[in-house]
Design a protein around this motif. Structure first.
Motif, PDB file in Angstrom:
ATOM      1  N   ASP A 172      -5.916   3.550  -7.823  1.00  0.00           N
ATOM      2  CA  ASP A 172      -6.659   3.574  -6.564  1.00  0.00           C
ATOM      3  C   ASP A 172      -7.398   2.264  -6.327  1.00  0.00           C
ATOM      4  O   ASP A 172      -7.584   1.838  -5.184  1.00  0.00           O
ATOM      5  N   MET A 197       0.833  -1.206   0.000  1.00  0.00           N
ATOM      6  CA  MET A 197       0.000   0.000   0.000  1.00  0.00           C
ATOM      7  C   MET A 197       0.867   1.255   0.000  1.00  0.00           C
ATOM      8  O   MET A 197       0.574   2.221  -0.716  1.00  0.00           O
ATOM      9  N   TYR A 235      -6.269  -2.808   0.793  1.00  0.00           N
ATOM     10  CA  TYR A 235      -6.907  -2.361   2.038  1.00  0.00           C
ATOM     11  C   TYR A 235      -7.988  -3.349   2.480  1.00  0.00           C
ATOM     12  O   TYR A 235      -8.110  -3.660   3.669  1.00  0.00           O
ATOM     13  N   LYS A 255      -5.697   2.348   7.013  1.00  0.00           N
ATOM     14  CA  LYS A 255      -6.816   3.234   6.690  1.00  0.00           C
ATOM     15  C   LYS A 255      -6.298   4.598   6.250  1.00  0.00           C
ATOM     16  O   LYS A 255      -6.836   5.203   5.312  1.00  0.00           O
ATOM     17  N   LEU A 309      -5.043  -0.069  -4.685  1.00  0.00           N
ATOM     18  CA  LEU A 309      -4.864   0.310  -3.285  1.00  0.00           C
ATOM     19  C   LEU A 309      -6.036  -0.204  -2.448  1.00  0.00           C
ATOM     20  O   LEU A 309      -5.840  -0.752  -1.351  1.00  0.00           O
ATOM     21  N   ASP A 310      -7.254  -0.029  -2.957  1.00  0.00           N
ATOM     22  CA  ASP A 310      -8.440  -0.533  -2.256  1.00  0.00           C
ATOM     23  C   ASP A 310      -8.361  -2.045  -2.077  1.00  0.00           C
ATOM     24  O   ASP A 310      -8.754  -2.587  -1.033  1.00  0.00           O
ATOM     25  N   GLU A 344      -5.094   4.281   2.699  1.00  0.00           N
ATOM     26  CA  GLU A 344      -6.224   4.173   1.758  1.00  0.00           C
ATOM     27  C   GLU A 344      -6.866   5.534   1.518  1.00  0.00           C
ATOM     28  O   GLU A 344      -7.191   5.893   0.379  1.00  0.00           O
ATOM     29  N   GLU A 345      -7.005   6.329   2.580  1.00  0.00           N
ATOM     30  CA  GLU A 345      -7.612   7.652   2.437  1.00  0.00           C
ATOM     31  C   GLU A 345      -6.667   8.623   1.732  1.00  0.00           C
ATOM     32  O   GLU A 345      -7.116   9.547   1.038  1.00  0.00           O
ATOM     33  N   ASP A 379      -7.382   8.063  -1.844  1.00  0.00           N
ATOM     34  CA  ASP A 379      -8.625   8.726  -2.245  1.00  0.00           C
ATOM     35  C   ASP A 379      -8.410  10.225  -2.453  1.00  0.00           C
ATOM     36  O   ASP A 379      -8.938  10.824  -3.398  1.00  0.00           O
TER      37      ASP A 379
END
Length: 327
Positions: A179, A149, A186, A222, A182-183, A225-226, A229
């Motif tokens: 992305d 990640m 996660y 988290k 990445l998700d 991940e954000e 985004d």
């Protein structure tokens, strides 16, 4: 048989191997001889069970199954359900739709599976799909998942700078596509966290000395991940206003993001106090440098502020991890 307790001294042989002797009475009553194998089971309470090993002995995997009955008009909700059950640790997911599976549902399931590591269609019929997790998440170190990640977020930041400097829309568009990857990691991290919490043995296999350490690692994931985004939002904004942007100003902003990210990662992974101070200083410096724009409706500054705030959140996860290790 009356229970007995034995006390043995732990011995060390070589650089990293520990040994302990077994009670002679137990060895003889179990019919064991020199050279034969015994099975050691690490239990969830931290203790070890020892018993004679036979070829038939295999670790028992817990099978968790859920069945989903999907109505014809409910296809749109399948994505969130699949992700939720996947992260919750279910191994088998059965999807049914009467009188038959619509092509729309089949396509949506296949699209979602691209974002869920190891979940595959193992059986398919006219009205049913059986999905099964075919990898053992407990055998993959949780730090390796996080490193993947980190690498994705790092590449997104670097390509933002490259895409802006070269005015290359292809590079920028690739950031948005990344992305999804990445998700994917996660969601896998979420599944690992659930499995680790439910079993100390799994937590140890994933490299967690204490099960409770999964909490700061999940928080860290988290944040990553954000961050992804946020970078996607920045990229979309740039693509929509490519002819009205101040390139030098953007590069200055992205330099803050890059440096803050690298120091935040160092702080969490290496428990570096130098890195903690560096992130805090960059955070303060950014708000001082762009103080006027912060209170204006500037999408770039707001997004950058969000990214830097996530770097501060990483520091909080670092502090939580330190506290748990020392307790």
């Amino acid at each position: 048989m009356k229970e007995k307790a034995y006390i043995r001294s732990l011995q060390k042989t070589g650089k990293s191997t520990f040994i302990v002797s077994l009670p002679r009475e137990w060895v003889l009553s179990s019919g064991l001889e020199k050279g034969e194998k015994v099975l050691l089971e690490l239990l969830d309470d931290g203790s070890i069970r020892i018993k004679p090993y036979t070829i038939k002995e295999k670790p028992q995997l817990t099978e968790r199954t859920v069945a989903l009955e999907v109505k014809q008009e409910e296809t749109w909700g399948i994505e969130r359900l699949l992700i939720a059950y996947y992260e919750a640790g279910y191994n088998t997911i059965v999807i049914r739709q009467k009188p038959y599976l619509s092509e729309e549902l089949r396509n949506e399931v296949r699209r979602v599976l691209l974002r869920l590591s190891g979940l595959e269609i193992v059986e398919e019929s006219s009205d049913q799909l059986i999905l099964q997790v075919i990898i053992d998440e407990s055998q993959i170190p949780i730090k390796r998942t996080l490193e993947r990640m980190e690498n994705i977020v790092r590449s997104m930041v670097l390509d933002l700078k490259k895409g802006i400097a070269r005015k290359n829309t292809k590079i920028l568009e690739s950031i948005i596509e990344r992305d999804n990857e990445l998700d994917k990691f996660y969601f896998f991290l979420g599944r690992q966290a659930v499995v680790a919490i439910k079993g100390r043995r799994s937590a140890l296999n994933m490299g967690l000395e204490e099960t409770v350490l999964v909490l700061p690692y999940k928080t860290y994931g988290k944040c990553l991940e954000e961050m992804g985004d946020t970078l996607v939002s920045v990229t979309r904004y740039i693509l929509s206003r490519s002819d009205k942007l101040d390139i030098n100003r953007l590069l200055e902003i992205f330099n803050y993001l890059e440096k803050s990210f690298e120091w935040a990662v160092k702080a969490f992974k290496e428990d570096s106090e130098e890195a903690v101070k560096a992130v805090s200083n960059l955070y303060t410096s950014f708000f001082l440098s762009f103080e006027q724009q912060i209170y204006e409706p500037d999408a770039m500054i707001l997004s950058a502020s969000r990214f830097l705030s996530l770097c501060i959140d990483v520091l909080e996860a670092h502090v939580e991890k330190q506290a748990l290790v020392r307790s």
